[in-house]
Design a protein around this motif. Structure first.
Motif, PDB file in Angstrom:
ATOM      1  N   LEU A 204       0.721  -1.419   0.099  1.00 16.30           N
ATOM      2  CA  LEU A 204      -0.104  -0.301  -0.236  1.00 16.30           C
ATOM      3  C   LEU A 204       0.450   1.538   0.208  1.00 16.30           C
ATOM      4  O   LEU A 204       0.331   2.075   0.563  1.00 16.30           O
ATOM      5  CB  LEU A 204      -1.289   0.806   1.344  1.00 16.30           C
ATOM      6  N   VAL A 205       2.702   1.227  -0.501  1.00 18.14           N
ATOM      7  CA  VAL A 205       2.992   2.038  -0.748  1.00 18.14           C
ATOM      8  C   VAL A 205       3.576   2.106  -1.635  1.00 18.14           C
ATOM      9  O   VAL A 205       4.706   1.453  -1.963  1.00 18.14           O
ATOM     10  CB  VAL A 205       3.914   2.532   0.632  1.00 18.14           C
ATOM     11  N   ARG A 206       3.693   3.038  -3.221  1.00 18.83           N
ATOM     12  CA  ARG A 206       4.263   2.533  -3.826  1.00 18.83           C
ATOM     13  C   ARG A 206       4.528   4.152  -5.337  1.00 18.83           C
ATOM     14  O   ARG A 206       4.480   5.144  -4.325  1.00 18.83           O
ATOM     15  CB  ARG A 206       2.987   1.513  -5.208  1.00 18.83           C
ATOM     16  N   THR A 207       5.388   3.877  -5.670  1.00 20.23           N
ATOM     17  CA  THR A 207       5.829   4.847  -6.478  1.00 20.23           C
ATOM     18  C   THR A 207       4.955   5.835  -7.179  1.00 20.23           C
ATOM     19  O   THR A 207       3.863   5.224  -7.616  1.00 20.23           O
ATOM     20  CB  THR A 207       7.003   4.939  -7.867  1.00 20.23           C
ATOM     21  N   GLU A 208       5.100   6.907  -6.649  1.00 23.37           N
ATOM     22  CA  GLU A 208       4.198   8.660  -7.303  1.00 23.37           C
ATOM     23  C   GLU A 208       4.442   8.991  -8.564  1.00 23.37           C
ATOM     24  O   GLU A 208       6.124   8.551  -8.844  1.00 23.37           O
ATOM     25  CB  GLU A 208       3.899   9.238  -5.955  1.00 23.37           C
ATOM     26  N   ALA A 209       3.605   8.963  -9.418  1.00 22.90           N
ATOM     27  CA  ALA A 209       3.982   9.599 -10.700  1.00 22.90           C
ATOM     28  C   ALA A 209       4.762   9.938 -10.740  1.00 22.90           C
ATOM     29  O   ALA A 209       6.441  10.620 -12.044  1.00 22.90           O
ATOM     30  CB  ALA A 209       2.672  10.060 -11.208  1.00 22.90           C
ATOM     31  N   PRO A 210       5.211  11.745 -10.437  1.00 25.17           N
ATOM     32  CA  PRO A 210       6.473  12.814  -9.800  1.00 25.17           C
ATOM     33  C   PRO A 210       7.681  11.564 -10.131  1.00 25.17           C
ATOM     34  O   PRO A 210       8.763  12.264 -10.843  1.00 25.17           O
ATOM     35  CB  PRO A 210       6.011  13.852  -8.885  1.00 25.17           C
ATOM     36  N   ALA A 211       7.835  11.141  -9.037  1.00 24.37           N
ATOM     37  CA  ALA A 211       9.405  10.333  -9.315  1.00 24.37           C
ATOM     38  C   ALA A 211       9.671   9.878 -10.463  1.00 24.37           C
ATOM     39  O   ALA A 211      10.893   9.609 -10.892  1.00 24.37           O
ATOM     40  CB  ALA A 211       8.973   9.962  -8.142  1.00 24.37           C
ATOM     41  N   ILE A 212       8.876   8.911 -10.670  1.00 26.97           N
ATOM     42  CA  ILE A 212       8.591   8.594 -11.955  1.00 26.97           C
ATOM     43  C   ILE A 212       9.210   9.111 -13.451  1.00 26.97           C
ATOM     44  O   ILE A 212      10.421   9.015 -14.158  1.00 26.97           O
ATOM     45  CB  ILE A 212       7.442   7.685 -12.527  1.00 26.97           C
ATOM     46  N   LEU A 213       8.427   9.924 -13.282  1.00 21.09           N
ATOM     47  CA  LEU A 213       8.444  11.103 -14.269  1.00 21.09           C
ATOM     48  C   LEU A 213      10.347  11.924 -14.480  1.00 21.09           C
ATOM     49  O   LEU A 213      10.426  12.386 -15.501  1.00 21.09           O
ATOM     50  CB  LEU A 213       7.049  12.159 -14.518  1.00 21.09           C
ATOM     51  N   ALA A 214      10.472  12.219 -13.140  1.00 24.13           N
ATOM     52  CA  ALA A 214      11.497  12.938 -12.814  1.00 24.13           C
ATOM     53  C   ALA A 214      12.494  12.208 -13.564  1.00 24.13           C
ATOM     54  O   ALA A 214      14.033  12.676 -14.318  1.00 24.13           O
ATOM     55  CB  ALA A 214      11.910  13.554 -11.767  1.00 24.13           C
ATOM     56  N   ALA A 215      12.732  10.835 -12.950  1.00 23.21           N
ATOM     57  CA  ALA A 215      13.814   9.775 -13.453  1.00 23.21           C
ATOM     58  C   ALA A 215      13.601   9.840 -14.841  1.00 23.21           C
ATOM     59  O   ALA A 215      14.817   9.554 -16.077  1.00 23.21           O
ATOM     60  CB  ALA A 215      12.898   8.341 -12.589  1.00 23.21           C
ATOM     61  N   VAL A 216      12.338   9.573 -15.853  1.00 21.98           N
ATOM     62  CA  VAL A 216      12.385   9.616 -17.127  1.00 21.98           C
ATOM     63  C   VAL A 216      12.701  10.456 -17.731  1.00 21.98           C
ATOM     64  O   VAL A 216      13.050  10.849 -19.296  1.00 21.98           O
ATOM     65  CB  VAL A 216      10.773   9.491 -17.926  1.00 21.98           C
ATOM     66  N   ARG A 217      12.898  12.156 -16.894  1.00 17.85           N
ATOM     67  CA  ARG A 217      13.652  13.654 -17.450  1.00 17.85           C
ATOM     68  C   ARG A 217      13.849  13.858 -17.120  1.00 17.85           C
ATOM     69  O   ARG A 217      15.188  14.208 -18.596  1.00 17.85           O
ATOM     70  CB  ARG A 217      12.587  14.671 -17.352  1.00 17.85           C
ATOM     71  N   HIS A 218      15.133  12.897 -16.797  1.00 19.46           N
ATOM     72  CA  HIS A 218      16.644  12.558 -16.332  1.00 19.46           C
ATOM     73  C   HIS A 218      16.829  11.924 -17.334  1.00 19.46           C
ATOM     74  O   HIS A 218      18.429  12.521 -18.100  1.00 19.46           O
ATOM     75  CB  HIS A 218      16.752  12.200 -15.112  1.00 19.46           C
ATOM     76  N   LEU A 219      16.704  10.613 -17.891  1.00 20.04           N
ATOM     77  CA  LEU A 219      17.323  10.203 -18.496  1.00 20.04           C
ATOM     78  C   LEU A 219      17.435  10.437 -20.267  1.00 20.04           C
ATOM     79  O   LEU A 219      17.533  10.272 -21.439  1.00 20.04           O
ATOM     80  CB  LEU A 219      16.278   8.718 -18.642  1.00 20.04           C
ATOM     81  N   THR A 220      16.192  10.732 -20.727  1.00 20.17           N
ATOM     82  CA  THR A 220      15.562  10.763 -21.669  1.00 20.17           C
ATOM     83  C   THR A 220      16.988  12.400 -22.863  1.00 20.17           C
ATOM     84  O   THR A 220      16.475  11.517 -24.097  1.00 20.17           O
ATOM     85  CB  THR A 220      14.042  10.973 -22.350  1.00 20.17           C
ATOM     86  N   PRO A 221      16.986  12.877 -22.898  1.00 18.34           N
ATOM     87  CA  PRO A 221      17.511  13.948 -23.121  1.00 18.34           C
ATOM     88  C   PRO A 221      18.782  13.195 -23.305  1.00 18.34           C
ATOM     89  O   PRO A 221      19.651  12.938 -24.437  1.00 18.34           O
ATOM     90  CB  PRO A 221      18.387  14.907 -22.024  1.00 18.34           C
ATOM     91  N   VAL A 222      19.183  12.210 -22.180  1.00 16.20           N
ATOM     92  CA  VAL A 222      20.409  11.300 -22.974  1.00 16.20           C
ATOM     93  C   VAL A 222      20.264  10.498 -23.316  1.00 16.20           C
ATOM     94  O   VAL A 222      21.556   9.989 -24.631  1.00 16.20           O
ATOM     95  CB  VAL A 222      21.066  10.641 -21.670  1.00 16.20           C
TER      96      VAL A 222
END
Length: 230
Positions: A204-222
């Motif tokens: 009942l504790v899972r990853t929220e969307a902002p944390a995922i989007l931040a990781a994607v934003r960091h990765l996708t320019p690379v």
């Protein structure tokens, strides 16, 4: 890419738990809470998949029985794996539609593929959760928890019941055990390197969307620069 969610996954889980407090018998509620507390206490974050790990090839099986290989999944861009327990899990039926609503379009725009993964077998109705919610991403089976074990995210709490009812965990997964994956979100780049990993021992504790989007934003320019140079 915006990281401002329009809804909170945590708030939805809190509402689910509040409903259980109000409606469940005390012994059933205590067992549920006790299991979650035990898992949190037993969790060692050093034993699970880590950022920087390079994943060996693996295969998953989609709801229609087709094979999804790691190499094929990352051929055109990064891959996001979301591990869930089984198709009938109430928390999973909150989480997967939430991720579809909150991050699906952003992942498409960033060229990141999303696959939800469970040991629940296709022949035992694993694809029901996708049909139930009209999910836009594939749902795939990790037979015998092979990938989950390799990532260190599986657990088994409790004793196998002497009298198994139809549809119990061991039947759904084909393992004959209570082994399930802990909720996990894992972002993998095209070189099969883990760039983000969040594993929760409490379902009942899972990853929220902002944390995922931040990781994607960091990765996708690379990823974009690598694709341009290729």
């Amino acid at each position: 890419m915006s990281d401002a969610p329009t809804e909170s996954l945590t708030a939805q889980f809190e509402a689910l738990h509040a409903e259980r407090v109000a409606t469940w018998p005390a012994d059933r509620l205590a067992k549920n809470v006790g299991q979650r507390q035990w898992l949190v206490g037993a969790f060692d974050p050093a034993t699970v998949v880590q950022v920087g790990d390079v994943l060996a090839p693996f295969e998953l099986e989609d709801a229609d029985g087709g094979l999804l290989t790691l190499d094929a999944l990352v051929a055109d861009g990064p891959l996001l794996l979301i591990f869930f327990r089984f198709a009938g899990c109430p928390a999973c039926n909150i989480a997967l539609p939430y991720y579809d609503r909150q991050i699906g379009s952003a992942l498409d725009a960033a060229g990141v593929r999303l696959v939800a993964v469970s040991p629940h077998l296709p022949e035992q109705g694993m694809g029901d959760i996708r049909a139930r919610h009209g999910l836009r991403f594939p749902v795939a089976a990790d037979r015998d928890n092979a990938l989950g074990r390799r990532l260190g995210i599986t657990f088994a709490r409790g004793d196998v019941p002497a009298q198994q009812e139809a549809g119990w965990i061991g039947e759904l997964t084909g393992t004959g055990t209570l082994e399930l994956p802990q909720p996990a979100v894992i972002l993998i780049d095209r070189d099969r390197v883990v760039r983000f990993a969040d594993v929760s021992p409490d379902w009942l504790v899972r990853t929220e969307a902002p944390a995922i989007l931040a990781a994607v934003r960091h990765l996708t320019p690379v990823a974009a620069r690598e694709a341009k140079a290729a």
